[in-house]
Design a protein around this motif. Structure first.
Motif, PDB file in Angstrom:
ATOM      1  N   VAL A   2       0.850  -1.185   0.000  1.00 54.96           N
ATOM      2  CA  VAL A   2       0.000   0.000   0.000  1.00 54.96           C
ATOM      3  C   VAL A   2       0.885   1.235   0.000  1.00 54.96           C
ATOM      4  O   VAL A   2       1.844   1.323   0.763  1.00 54.96           O
ATOM      5  N   HIS A   3       0.546   2.179  -0.867  1.00 49.48           N
ATOM      6  CA  HIS A   3       1.320   3.415  -0.978  1.00 49.48           C
ATOM      7  C   HIS A   3       0.424   4.581  -0.577  1.00 49.48           C
ATOM      8  O   HIS A   3      -0.695   4.706  -1.094  1.00 49.48           O
ATOM      9  N   LEU A   4       0.920   5.413   0.326  1.00 51.47           N
ATOM     10  CA  LEU A   4       0.151   6.552   0.823  1.00 51.47           C
ATOM     11  C   LEU A   4       0.923   7.847   0.570  1.00 51.47           C
ATOM     12  O   LEU A   4       2.138   7.900   0.860  1.00 51.47           O
ATOM     13  N   VAL A   5       0.245   8.858   0.085  1.00 54.42           N
ATOM     14  CA  VAL A   5       0.877  10.147  -0.165  1.00 54.42           C
ATOM     15  C   VAL A   5       0.005  11.251   0.412  1.00 54.42           C
ATOM     16  O   VAL A   5      -1.133  11.447  -0.036  1.00 54.42           O
ATOM     17  N   GLU A   6       0.554  11.950   1.395  1.00 56.30           N
ATOM     18  CA  GLU A   6      -0.168  13.061   2.018  1.00 56.30           C
ATOM     19  C   GLU A   6       0.115  14.362   1.291  1.00 56.30           C
ATOM     20  O   GLU A   6       1.191  14.549   0.708  1.00 56.30           O
ATOM     21  N   SER A   7      -0.831  15.287   1.382  1.00 53.22           N
ATOM     22  CA  SER A   7      -0.661  16.616   0.825  1.00 53.22           C
ATOM     23  C   SER A   7      -1.584  17.580   1.566  1.00 53.22           C
ATOM     24  O   SER A   7      -2.457  17.154   2.326  1.00 53.22           O
ATOM     25  N   GLY A   8      -1.365  18.872   1.346  1.00 56.05           N
ATOM     26  CA  GLY A   8      -2.250  19.869   1.921  1.00 56.05           C
ATOM     27  C   GLY A   8      -1.703  20.627   3.115  1.00 56.05           C
ATOM     28  O   GLY A   8      -2.347  21.542   3.624  1.00 56.05           O
ATOM     29  N   GLY A   9      -0.522  20.235   3.576  1.00 49.63           N
ATOM     30  CA  GLY A   9       0.055  20.949   4.699  1.00 49.63           C
ATOM     31  C   GLY A   9       0.545  22.330   4.291  1.00 49.63           C
ATOM     32  O   GLY A   9       0.533  22.700   3.123  1.00 49.63           O
ATOM     33  N   GLY A  10       0.968  23.100   5.298  1.00 44.27           N
ATOM     34  CA  GLY A  10       1.470  24.434   5.020  1.00 44.27           C
ATOM     35  C   GLY A  10       1.529  25.274   6.270  1.00 44.27           C
ATOM     36  O   GLY A  10       1.397  24.766   7.387  1.00 44.27           O
ATOM     37  N   LEU A  11       1.732  26.559   6.049  1.00 42.96           N
ATOM     38  CA  LEU A  11       1.800  27.537   7.139  1.00 42.96           C
ATOM     39  C   LEU A  11       0.464  28.272   7.217  1.00 42.96           C
ATOM     40  O   LEU A  11      -0.036  28.771   6.195  1.00 42.96           O
ATOM     41  N   VAL A  12      -0.088  28.326   8.415  1.00 44.11           N
ATOM     42  CA  VAL A  12      -1.379  28.988   8.606  1.00 44.11           C
ATOM     43  C   VAL A  12      -1.354  29.745   9.923  1.00 44.11           C
ATOM     44  O   VAL A  12      -0.647  29.357  10.862  1.00 44.11           O
ATOM     45  N   PRO A  14      -2.925  31.173  13.482  1.00 42.69           N
ATOM     46  CA  PRO A  14      -3.859  30.631  14.484  1.00 42.69           C
ATOM     47  C   PRO A  14      -5.292  31.011  14.152  1.00 42.69           C
ATOM     48  O   PRO A  14      -5.567  32.157  13.765  1.00 42.69           O
ATOM     49  N   GLY A  15      -6.180  30.042  14.297  1.00 43.15           N
ATOM     50  CA  GLY A  15      -7.576  30.256  13.944  1.00 43.15           C
ATOM     51  C   GLY A  15      -7.908  29.888  12.519  1.00 43.15           C
ATOM     52  O   GLY A  15      -9.098  29.833  12.150  1.00 43.15           O
ATOM     53  N   GLY A  16      -6.896  29.621  11.717  1.00 42.59           N
ATOM     54  CA  GLY A  16      -7.114  29.277  10.321  1.00 42.59           C
ATOM     55  C   GLY A  16      -7.472  27.819  10.117  1.00 42.59           C
ATOM     56  O   GLY A  16      -7.620  27.055  11.071  1.00 42.59           O
ATOM     57  N   SER A  17      -7.608  27.451   8.848  1.00 44.56           N
ATOM     58  CA  SER A  17      -8.013  26.103   8.483  1.00 44.56           C
ATOM     59  C   SER A  17      -7.091  25.528   7.419  1.00 44.56           C
ATOM     60  O   SER A  17      -6.512  26.263   6.624  1.00 44.56           O
ATOM     61  N   LEU A  18      -6.991  24.209   7.425  1.00 44.88           N
ATOM     62  CA  LEU A  18      -6.303  23.464   6.383  1.00 44.88           C
ATOM     63  C   LEU A  18      -7.063  22.166   6.154  1.00 44.88           C
ATOM     64  O   LEU A  18      -7.710  21.650   7.069  1.00 44.88           O
ATOM     65  N   ARG A  19      -6.930  21.651   4.948  1.00 44.79           N
ATOM     66  CA  ARG A  19      -7.512  20.350   4.622  1.00 44.79           C
ATOM     67  C   ARG A  19      -6.406  19.452   4.087  1.00 44.79           C
ATOM     68  O   ARG A  19      -5.819  19.732   3.039  1.00 44.79           O
ATOM     69  N   LEU A  20      -6.131  18.391   4.824  1.00 40.00           N
ATOM     70  CA  LEU A  20      -5.119  17.437   4.409  1.00 40.00           C
ATOM     71  C   LEU A  20      -5.768  16.329   3.590  1.00 40.00           C
ATOM     72  O   LEU A  20      -6.912  15.935   3.859  1.00 40.00           O
ATOM     73  N   SER A  21      -5.001  15.816   2.641  1.00 41.36           N
ATOM     74  CA  SER A  21      -5.461  14.700   1.820  1.00 41.36           C
ATOM     75  C   SER A  21      -4.423  13.594   1.854  1.00 41.36           C
ATOM     76  O   SER A  21      -3.225  13.860   1.976  1.00 41.36           O
ATOM     77  N   CYS A  22      -4.895  12.370   1.716  1.00 46.07           N
ATOM     78  CA  CYS A  22      -4.016  11.207   1.654  1.00 46.07           C
ATOM     79  C   CYS A  22      -4.505  10.336   0.504  1.00 46.07           C
ATOM     80  O   CYS A  22      -5.615   9.797   0.564  1.00 46.07           O
ATOM     81  N   ALA A  23      -3.677  10.213  -0.516  1.00 49.52           N
ATOM     82  CA  ALA A  23      -4.017   9.370  -1.658  1.00 49.52           C
ATOM     83  C   ALA A  23      -3.522   7.954  -1.410  1.00 49.52           C
ATOM     84  O   ALA A  23      -2.361   7.761  -1.036  1.00 49.52           O
ATOM     85  N   VAL A  24      -4.405   6.979  -1.616  1.00 51.19           N
ATOM     86  CA  VAL A  24      -4.097   5.573  -1.357  1.00 51.19           C
ATOM     87  C   VAL A  24      -4.003   4.825  -2.681  1.00 51.19           C
ATOM     88  O   VAL A  24      -4.891   4.937  -3.531  1.00 51.19           O
ATOM     89  N   SER A  25      -2.951   4.046  -2.830  1.00 48.33           N
ATOM     90  CA  SER A  25      -2.807   3.239  -4.033  1.00 48.33           C
ATOM     91  C   SER A  25      -2.140   1.924  -3.688  1.00 48.33           C
ATOM     92  O   SER A  25      -1.660   1.729  -2.570  1.00 48.33           O
ATOM     93  N   GLY A  26      -2.104   1.027  -4.669  1.00 49.85           N
ATOM     94  CA  GLY A  26      -1.489  -0.277  -4.441  1.00 49.85           C
ATOM     95  C   GLY A  26      -2.521  -1.334  -4.115  1.00 49.85           C
ATOM     96  O   GLY A  26      -3.681  -1.219  -4.482  1.00 49.85           O
ATOM     97  N   ARG A  27      -2.083  -2.355  -3.415  1.00 48.92           N
ATOM     98  CA  ARG A  27      -2.952  -3.487  -3.083  1.00 48.92           C
ATOM     99  C   ARG A  27      -3.560  -3.227  -1.703  1.00 48.92           C
ATOM    100  O   ARG A  27      -2.914  -3.424  -0.680  1.00 48.92           O
ATOM    101  N   PHE A  28      -4.787  -2.788  -1.690  1.00 53.04           N
ATOM    102  CA  PHE A  28      -5.439  -2.487  -0.434  1.00 53.04           C
ATOM    103  C   PHE A  28      -6.916  -2.808  -0.532  1.00 53.04           C
ATOM    104  O   PHE A  28      -7.466  -2.951  -1.625  1.00 53.04           O
ATOM    105  N   THR A  29      -7.520  -2.925   0.618  1.00 56.23           N
ATOM    106  CA  THR A  29      -8.958  -3.123   0.695  1.00 56.23           C
ATOM    107  C   THR A  29      -9.609  -1.789   0.992  1.00 56.23           C
ATOM    108  O   THR A  29      -9.292  -1.164   2.002  1.00 56.23           O
ATOM    109  N   SER A  30     -10.434  -1.312   0.126  1.00 57.29           N
ATOM    110  CA  SER A  30     -11.078  -0.028   0.366  1.00 57.29           C
ATOM    111  C   SER A  30     -11.936  -0.097   1.622  1.00 57.29           C
ATOM    112  O   SER A  30     -12.340  -1.161   2.061  1.00 57.29           O
ATOM    113  N   LEU A  31     -12.157   1.048   2.204  1.00 60.75           N
ATOM    114  CA  LEU A  31     -12.973   1.182   3.412  1.00 60.75           C
ATOM    115  C   LEU A  31     -12.406   0.405   4.589  1.00 60.75           C
ATOM    116  O   LEU A  31     -13.137  -0.076   5.440  1.00 60.75           O
TER     117      LEU A  31
END
Length: 113
Positions: A2-12, A14-31
């Motif tokens: 299973v290969h995982l790649v995170e994205s969406g981080g950064g500098l924000v 205080p009080g701000g918002s961010l949305r992180l994402s993790c893309a999943v690939s390879g041999r995995f069972t969804s859910l």
């Protein structure tokens, strides 16, 4: 494998918002069990939020009411919506696929004025 790649981080501000994402690939069972973890300098890696196959979520006390974990309908992406960010949320955030204990490379989140 299973290969995982995170994205969406950064500098924000205080009080701000961010949305992180993790893309999943390879041999995995969804859910399958997945989660977000974080590690600040000098600290151990800690659980932030987890998501069970049946949709049940679990959050660290420090982020309850501010963060929300979710996944896409295909189980190929995991998200972490982070609101009302605090300096104490500064860390490298990792995505984890529990069945194989697979981890991504992490994405840096820095909360600073």
């Amino acid at each position: 494998q299973v290969h995982l790649v995170e994205s969406g981080g950064g500098l924000v501000h205080p009080g701000g918002s961010l949305r992180l994402s993790c893309a999943v690939s390879g041999r995995f069972t969804s859910l399958d069990y997945m989660g977000w973890y974080r590690q600040a300098p000098g600290n151990q890696r800690e659980m932030v939020a987890t998501l069970a196959p049946n949709g049940v979520t679990n959050y660290a006390d420090s982020v309850k009411g501010r963060f929300a974990i979710s996944r896409d309908s295909f189980g190929k992406a995991l998200f972490l919506q982070m609101n009302r960010l605090e300096p104490e949320d500064t860390a490298v955030y990792y995505c984890r696929y529990a069945r194989t204990n697979s981890w991504g490379q992490g994405t840096q989140v820095t909360v600073s004025s």
